[in-house]
Design a protein around this motif. Structure first.
Motif, PDB file in Angstrom:
ATOM      1  N   GLU A  23       0.989  -1.127  -0.183  1.00 49.64           N
ATOM      2  CA  GLU A  23       0.000   0.217  -0.097  1.00 49.64           C
ATOM      3  C   GLU A  23       0.952   1.254  -0.165  1.00 49.64           C
ATOM      4  N   ASN A  24       0.730   2.086  -0.943  1.00 51.12           N
ATOM      5  CA  ASN A  24       1.383   3.367  -1.138  1.00 51.12           C
ATOM      6  C   ASN A  24       3.131   3.344  -0.831  1.00 51.12           C
ATOM      7  N   SER A  26       6.846   3.433  -1.054  1.00 47.74           N
ATOM      8  CA  SER A  26       7.723   4.398  -1.704  1.00 47.74           C
ATOM      9  C   SER A  26       9.243   3.842  -1.161  1.00 47.74           C
ATOM     10  N   ASP A  42       5.039   5.417  -4.243  1.00 47.61           N
ATOM     11  CA  ASP A  42       3.533   5.372  -4.174  1.00 47.61           C
ATOM     12  C   ASP A  42       2.808   4.214  -5.147  1.00 47.61           C
ATOM     13  N   SER A  44       0.934   0.599  -5.024  1.00 45.67           N
ATOM     14  CA  SER A  44      -0.013  -0.214  -4.473  1.00 45.67           C
ATOM     15  C   SER A  44      -0.409  -1.282  -5.301  1.00 45.67           C
ATOM     16  N   ARG A  78       8.194   4.784   2.928  1.00 43.48           N
ATOM     17  CA  ARG A  78       6.692   5.086   3.253  1.00 43.48           C
ATOM     18  C   ARG A  78       5.927   4.042   2.744  1.00 43.48           C
ATOM     19  N   GLY A  79       4.856   3.814   3.186  1.00 40.00           N
ATOM     20  CA  GLY A  79       3.673   2.829   2.926  1.00 40.00           C
ATOM     21  C   GLY A  79       3.889   1.571   3.687  1.00 40.00           C
ATOM     22  N   ARG A 236       7.102   4.520 -10.855  1.00 43.86           N
ATOM     23  CA  ARG A 236       5.410   4.359 -10.481  1.00 43.86           C
ATOM     24  C   ARG A 236       4.870   3.317 -11.387  1.00 43.86           C
TER      25      ARG A 236
END
Lengths: 246, 391
Positions: A23-24, A26, A42, A44, A78-79, A236
């Motif tokens: 999930e998201n 990074s 980002d 997912s 992150r995530g 991405r």
């Protein structure tokens, strides 16, 4: 074949839990500095059991980084990552080691075999700290190497093997702990055409045995075999598509 | 850290030994460096222990009490009149007088010992030639004889008393380091040489073994603490001297070890910082091991066992090398660093003694070095992610 971007790798309508969910996600290197690199941004996605998943994209698109993140080899900036429904993002080093030992097997782009060790010793290396006897380690390594067509190369060191053979040793090492998920990073980049065919057969065979295969590649041959194809561009997720077997 | 079960421990041990062989170049260099660090320590301790042991044997075979006169708090010559007085004490079997002094033999400081005529024949097994029988006859230590090319039968005189001529009747055996720079002569000759007629520098009291306390009490343990019976005599018993010798060697050994460890630690740190030897390869292997499921504790266990194996190998090599040089080659090239006034090729036998304690000390030091170099850096690397380590 193209079904448009979505975060899920599942196409049927039956509700199943993904074995792996990001999930998201990074990953930034040198975060906050002028030379900051956003390798993965980002993302997912969901991966279900017994799928043949390919992370596809050109060099520098973040495939290897994403593979490292979902393979617990690196921690995201992150995530979150969920494995069998459990958030493993904040797992301790020890818990991540347990996951790598019990659930995942890795085939690295440059194989990362230990030079100076024979093929069977390389294959059985993950079993050393598990208290498996030398005889049992040899038998398990021999079984896998014979299955991968290297029965006559048991005592050869990596330096004495071709690229394709080294890769099969690396696959055998990844399988020695009976993992549910096999992760391979750019598996065709260091082998010849014949070996690519053989590799595809092996991966297909493993998939048929029930294993989940996650491969990163920019090779169209690998892409053509994908059940689920995640396309990455500049870190991405740009799209997801499904192969004919899905 | 998980405690390894026996089979895991065995597997890790075999893996550690296998990896040492696999990285034989690195293992060889590390072992070589360790040997270079351990060898001086092991050799110095062995020679120091050998010297101490010889000194203790000499003291053990010597007199029970040593008596001299108190001169302003120091040892001074004692009148030979005391010889008959002390002989009358209960338990005393024999009182010998001995003159001990130092003088220059050309430019070499040597020890001179004057013994009573009846004590000289006991030296016969240690002498090449004859023991002195007539006035002016002396024995010379091997070191002096070699340095000045002196043969048995040669006459000579010394600058301290040029009117007195001596003749060499024998050369002392090189078996004992203490006799290297020694000149032994009759008591009367020594009296004349040092111009202390009627005196001796020491009286040696021998007692029957169970009488020692009886002799010691009237001499050194006054019945009334305020009124010593023999206040102007200085008496030392054998055990007191032994304790002093032990304390002196322990003190010197302790200072050496502290200085050695400081120097070795600095050298090791410099080595680790400047070389960075094999760290990159090690980093990648740690990354791969983590990626294929090894836990940090298991990796550290394996690396710890590598350190132990390499420490034991280096220590054994250092001890063997030290033994070969001290016992096989009599400390050639190295003894001069540990024993004063010994040249590149020692002229006397260099004593050495290897104790298990020295081995343990060497092992502890080797482990400190290897663990700080191997285990600590491996632990620091293992804190990083496998992907970062393999990159």
């Amino acid at each position: 074949m193209e079904k448009g971007p979505t975060i899920t790798g599942r196409t049927d309508e039956v509700k199943m839990e993904p074995i792996l969910r990001a999930e998201n996600l990074s990953k930034w290197y040198n975060a906050g500095r002028p030379d900051e690199v956003r390798a993965v941004e980002d993302i997912s996605l969901e991966i279900y059991e017994n799928q043949y998943v390919v992370l596809y994209g050109p060099s520098g698109s973040g495939k290897t980084t994403l593979l490292s993140l979902i393979g617990t080899l690196d921690r995201p900036t992150r995530g979150q990552i969920f494995l069998y429904g459990r958030d493993i993002t904040e797992f301790s080093d020890l818990e991540l080691s347990r996951i790598r030992r019990q659930t995942m097997g890795f085939v690295f782009q440059s194989f990362n075999l230990f030079s100076g060790l024979s093929a069977w010793e390389n294959v059985s290396y993950p079993l050393i700290p598990m208290g498996v006897t030398t005889t049992d380690r040899f038998e398990r390594a021999k079984f896998l190497l014979e299955r991968l067509g290297l029965g006559d190369r048991l005592d050869h060191s990596p330096e004495e093997l071709s690229g394709g053979e080294q890769q099969r040793v690396a696959i055998a090492r990844a399988l020695v702990n009976h993992p549910h998920i096999l992760i391979a990073d750019e598996p065709t980049s260091n082998i010849d055409t014949d070996s690519v065919e053989r590799l595809l057969e092996i991966l297909t065979g493993l998939k048929e045995e029930g294993k989940t295969i996650i491969v990163s590649s920019h090779d169209p041959v690998i892409k053509s075999r994908a059940e689920v194809l995640f396309t990455l561009v500049r870190g991405r997720l740009k799209g997801i598509s499904y192969g004919e077997n899905e | 850290m998980d405690l390894p079960r026996p089979l895991i421990f065995k597997n890790l041990l075999f893996a550690a030994c296998g990896d040492l062989i696999r990285h034989r170049g690195r293992s060889f260099v590390v072992t070589l460096c360790l040997v270079a660090i351990l060898f001086p320590l092991v050799t110095a301790l062995a020679i120091s222990e050998g010297l101490r042991f010889q000194a203790e044997i000499s003291i053990g075979e010597g007199a029970d009490f040593y008596v001299s006169e108190d001169r302003y708090g120091g040892n001074g010559p004692i009148s030979l009149d005391y010889q008959s007085k002390l002989s009358g004490l209960q338990g005393v079997s024999r009182v010998m007088s001995r003159v001990v002094g130092r003088t220059y033999f050309v430019d070499r400081l040597i020890a001179v010992v004057g013994l009573e005529p009846e004590a000289l024949p006991a030296l016969k097994p240690l002498v090449r030639g004859e023991v002195p029988k007539a006035p002016g006859e002396v024995l010379l230590g091997q070191g002096i004889a070699r340095a000045f090319k002196i043969q048995v039968g040669m006459p000579f005189s010394l600058g301290a008393n040029p009117h007195k001529t001596f003749k060499v009747t024998g050369i002392l055996s090189p078996a004992c380091l203490w006799s290297s720079d020694l000149m032994v002569m009759g008591h009367r000759d020594a009296n004349e040489f040092f111009r202390i007629k009627g005196f001796s520098t020491q009286l040696l009291i021998y007692t029957s073994s169970d009488s020692s306390p009886l002799v010691g009490k009237p001499l050194i343990g006054p019945s009334d603490p305020g009124r010593p019976q023999v206040p102007h005599l200085r008496v030392e018993d054998r055990y007191h001297i032994q304790e002093r010798v032990r304390a002196a060697f322990a003190h010197k050994g302790g200072i050496f070890i502290i200085l050695y460890i400081i120097v070795a630690t600095l050298a090791i740190q410099a080595f680790l910082i400047t070389s960075g030897f094999g760290l990159r390869a090690m980093e990648k292997e740690i990354g791969v091991m983590k990626a294929i499921g090894w836990r940090t504790s298991e990796m550290l266990g394996k690396i710890g066992l590598e350190c132990l194996a390499i420490s034991l190998t280096a220590l054994s090599s250092a001890i063997l090398l030290s033994m070969a040089l001290t016992r096989g080659l009599n400390g050639i090239l190295i003894a001069q660093f540990f024993v004063a006034e010994v040249g590149l090729v020692p002229e006397v036998d260099i004593p050495s003694r290897y104790l298990p304690l020295h081995g343990l000390l060497g092992l502890a030091l080797a482990l400190c070095i290897t663990l700080s170099g191997g285990l600590l850096s491996a632990w620091r690397k293992a804190q990083r992610s496998p992907a970062e380590l393999m990159r």
